[in-house]
Design an enzyme around this catalytic site. Structure first.
Site, mmCIF file in Angstrom:
data_model
loop_
_atom_site.group_PDB
_atom_site.id
_atom_site.type_symbol
_atom_site.label_atom_id
_atom_site.label_comp_id
_atom_site.label_asym_id
_atom_site.label_seq_id
_atom_site.Cartn_x
_atom_site.Cartn_y
_atom_site.Cartn_z
ATOM 1 N N ASN A 211 0.856 -1.190 0.000
ATOM 2 C CA ASN A 211 0.000 0.000 0.000
ATOM 3 C C ASN A 211 0.892 1.239 0.000
ATOM 4 O OD1 ASN A 211 0.565 0.828 2.855
ATOM 5 N ND2 ASN A 211 -0.295 -1.212 3.209
ATOM 6 N N ASP B 79 -3.911 -6.724 5.300
ATOM 7 C CA ASP B 79 -4.899 -7.611 5.928
ATOM 8 C C ASP B 79 -4.881 -9.001 5.293
ATOM 9 O OD1 ASP B 79 -5.938 -5.775 7.791
ATOM 10 O OD2 ASP B 79 -7.007 -4.760 6.173
ATOM 11 N N LYS C 142 9.461 -16.520 -10.804
ATOM 12 C CA LYS C 142 8.612 -15.462 -11.365
ATOM 13 C C LYS C 142 7.456 -16.085 -12.157
ATOM 14 C CE LYS C 142 8.790 -11.591 -14.508
ATOM 15 N NZ LYS C 142 9.518 -10.974 -15.597
ATOM 16 N N ILE D 91 -1.916 -7.679 14.239
ATOM 17 C CA ILE D 91 -0.863 -7.455 15.241
ATOM 18 C C ILE D 91 -1.423 -6.687 16.444
ATOM 19 C CG2 ILE D 91 1.393 -6.367 15.635
ATOM 20 C CD1 ILE D 91 1.811 -6.614 12.539
HETATM 21 O O1 PMT Z 1 2.513 6.234 6.539
HETATM 22 P P1 PMT Z 1 1.861 7.500 6.044
HETATM 23 O O2 PMT Z 1 2.051 7.684 4.563
HETATM 24 O O3 PMT Z 1 2.268 8.716 6.840
HETATM 25 O O4 PMT Z 1 0.277 7.321 6.237
HETATM 26 C C1 PMT Z 1 -0.265 7.278 7.514
HETATM 27 C C2 PMT Z 1 -1.396 6.240 7.604
HETATM 28 C C3 PMT Z 1 -2.574 6.706 6.759
HETATM 29 C C4 PMT Z 1 -0.913 4.883 7.120
HETATM 30 C C5 PMT Z 1 -1.777 6.157 9.127
HETATM 31 O O5 PMT Z 1 -2.232 7.401 9.572
HETATM 32 C C6 PMT Z 1 -2.836 5.105 9.369
HETATM 33 O O6 PMT Z 1 -4.008 5.297 9.232
HETATM 34 N N1 PMT Z 1 -2.371 3.881 9.759
HETATM 35 C C7 PMT Z 1 -3.241 2.698 9.941
HETATM 36 C C8 PMT Z 1 -3.490 2.072 8.593
HETATM 37 C C9 PMT Z 1 -4.344 0.820 8.702
HETATM 38 O O7 PMT Z 1 -3.887 -0.224 8.368
HETATM 39 O O8 PMT Z 1 -5.536 1.009 9.229
HETATM 40 P P2 PMT Z 1 -6.649 -0.169 9.404
HETATM 41 O O9 PMT Z 1 -7.889 0.556 9.733
HETATM 42 O O10 PMT Z 1 -6.636 -1.101 8.237
HETATM 43 O O11 PMT Z 1 -6.100 -0.994 10.641
HETATM 44 C C10 PMT Z 1 -6.539 -0.745 11.986
HETATM 45 C C11 PMT Z 1 -5.399 -0.898 12.955
HETATM 46 O O12 PMT Z 1 -4.989 -2.269 13.020
HETATM 47 C C12 PMT Z 1 -4.149 -0.102 12.608
HETATM 48 O O13 PMT Z 1 -3.642 0.412 13.826
HETATM 49 C C13 PMT Z 1 -3.203 -1.143 12.034
HETATM 50 O O14 PMT Z 1 -1.836 -0.823 12.294
HETATM 51 C C14 PMT Z 1 -3.622 -2.396 12.792
HETATM 52 N N2 PMT Z 1 -3.413 -3.651 12.055
HETATM 53 C C15 PMT Z 1 -4.132 -3.922 10.924
HETATM 54 C C16 PMT Z 1 -3.976 -5.142 10.285
HETATM 55 C C17 PMT Z 1 -3.069 -6.090 10.823
HETATM 56 N N3 PMT Z 1 -2.861 -7.251 10.242
HETATM 57 N N4 PMT Z 1 -2.383 -5.793 11.930
HETATM 58 C C18 PMT Z 1 -2.534 -4.593 12.553
HETATM 59 O O15 PMT Z 1 -1.890 -4.333 13.564
#
Ligand code: PMT
Length: 402
Positions: free
Chosen positions: A209, A278, A288, A306
């Protein structure tokens, strides 16, 4: 910050960086701390005890079985005397012995016999540092609460270039002040994830991403300014590590999970800023994938969450999640707060120009069980400072702050 009145036991082990430790003693004393030095046999091959005696103003201890020195201050007394034991440089051999719980010289014995904070600044050849044995030893030690300072990257005494240099004495002093100092998060460990993850499809392609790491790195810098000991588990980004932040690289969601979990055991606050994938390809092709058909289906499987795993495993860690949304920001953020049992969610839009992924600015809505609070659009650096002030206040109010 200062080390006034603190008692620092400096361990010096065998490595060329030992010559820098004499300067480290001076720098620590300039901050008002008392320093006693213990040298291993290896260290004495590089620098003489007399050097450290001159700069510390105290006798230097080298031997567990020195009856004269033991009569003056026995090794158990010495272990109790210290507010912090700082081993700099810490060689690969010393790190291995410390991990194994050995007590086969004075320094390892002191490390076992103390309840003082133990801080080590590794210094060695880059291949010795990256060797899985050394890496595993360090992860285990961190899991037990040992604080790692560095190593830094750059040209090495052996002529190679890479990670493994001892941190500069002034940087070590800053971090010791931070550990023992007076910032509102002094002595607290803050663990942060940042950046994207890469999930390989084949040796040349991956799913990822647009996360640049800017938000997470700014949060790490802000936490360090509050005096915390900060570890940043970072996906692949091109940013420099902020000052006083220990960075650990992780490429995939699985690597990030493996880097986070042992460290979370010792963390006080965990902030998940990373955009972790995710889903990942269920199979990674060895070679490849060739362009044979008109379409290609790739089966995906879920990665482990996580943030939810940390919150579910370490109930006393104050957990802050991010929520990146393109609709129903509040509803989804509150859902994450409740489902993952978090203390706070920082929600941001990721479909608006000028904020979110890769932008220099951002805005956040903080969601807790008490309600919501808007942090308006501003630079990610300023926003991270405001966020950390809110996290600090919420943490101080919470029962997890003990
Ligand atoms: O890095 P930048 O370019 O500065 O951009 C910042 C950002 C937009 C990435 C940041 O502000 C942000 O929103 N980060 C979280 C992105 C995300 O994955 O959000 P989510 O809504 O999909 O996930 C929810 C939470 O679960 C997040 O805290 C994520 O870190 C965590 N997560 C998600 C999936 C996973 N497998 N493990 C996790 O820990």
């Amino acid at each position: 910050m200062s080390l006034a009145g603190r008692k620092v036991l400096l361990g010096v082990t065998g490595g060329i960086a030992a010559y820098k430790s004499a300067d480290l003693v001076r720098r620590i004393r300039e901050q008002g701390a008392e320093v006693r030095v213990v040298m291993t046999e290896g260290a004495q091959a590089f620098v003489t005890p007399l050097t450290f005696q001159a700069v510390s103003g105290n006798d230097v201890r080298t031997d567990l079985f020195d009856r004269g020195a033991e009569a003056a201050m026995g090794h158990i007394e010495l272990a109790r005397w210290a507010d912090v034991i700082c081993v700099a440089p810490a060689s690969a051999d010393f790190i291995a012995r410390l991990r194994a719980g050995m007590a086969n010289d004075l320094l390892t014995t002191l490390c076992l016999a103390t309840d003082a904070k133990l801080v080590i600044a590794p210094a060695m050849n880059r291949l010795m540092w990256s060797n899985p044995a050394t890496q595993e030893n360090c992860v285990t030690l961190e899991q037990r609460g040992v604080v790692m300072l560095g190593p830094a990257s750059g040209s090495q005494a052996c002529g190679e270039t890479g990670e493994g240099r001892m941190m500069q004495p002034l940087e070590i002093v800053d971090d010791l002040s931070r550990l023992l100092g007076e910032g509102p998060l002094a002595g607290k460990q803050v663990l942060i994830t940042a950046g994207p993850t890469l999930e390989p499809i084949d040796p040349v392609r991956y799913i990822s991403n647009n996360s640049s790491g800017k938000m997470g790195y700014a949060v790490a810098a802000a936490a360090a300014r509050l005096g915390a000991v900060v570890t940043l588990v970072s996906g692949p980004v091109t940013l420099d590590a902020p000052p006083h932040v220990q960075r650990v690289w992780a490429n995939s969601a699985e690597e990030m999970l493996n880097a986070v979990m042992p460290r979370a055991a010792e963390a006080d606050i965990f902030i998940a800023t990373a955009a972790v994938a995710d889903y990942r390809p269920a199979q990674q092709a060895d070679n490849k994938i060739k362009k044979q058909n008109e379409s290609l289906n790739i089966a995906l499987e879920r990665t482990e969450d996580i943030l939810a795993t940390v919150a579910g495993t370490y109930k006393d860690v104050f957990t802050v999640g991010f929520a990146a949304e393109t609709d129903k920001l509040l509803e989804y953020a509150r859902g994450k707060l409740e489902r993952k049992q978090l203390d706070m969610v920082a929600a941001n839009w990721v479909n608006q120009p000028g904020t979110g992924f890769d932008a220099d600015q951002n805005a956040l809505t903080l969601v807790t069980t008490d309600g919501e609070e808007e942090l308006p659009v501003q630079s990610k650096a300023q926003l991270a400072t405001e966020l950390m002030d809110k996290v600090l206040a919420a943490y101080q109010r919470s029962a997890k702050n003990s």
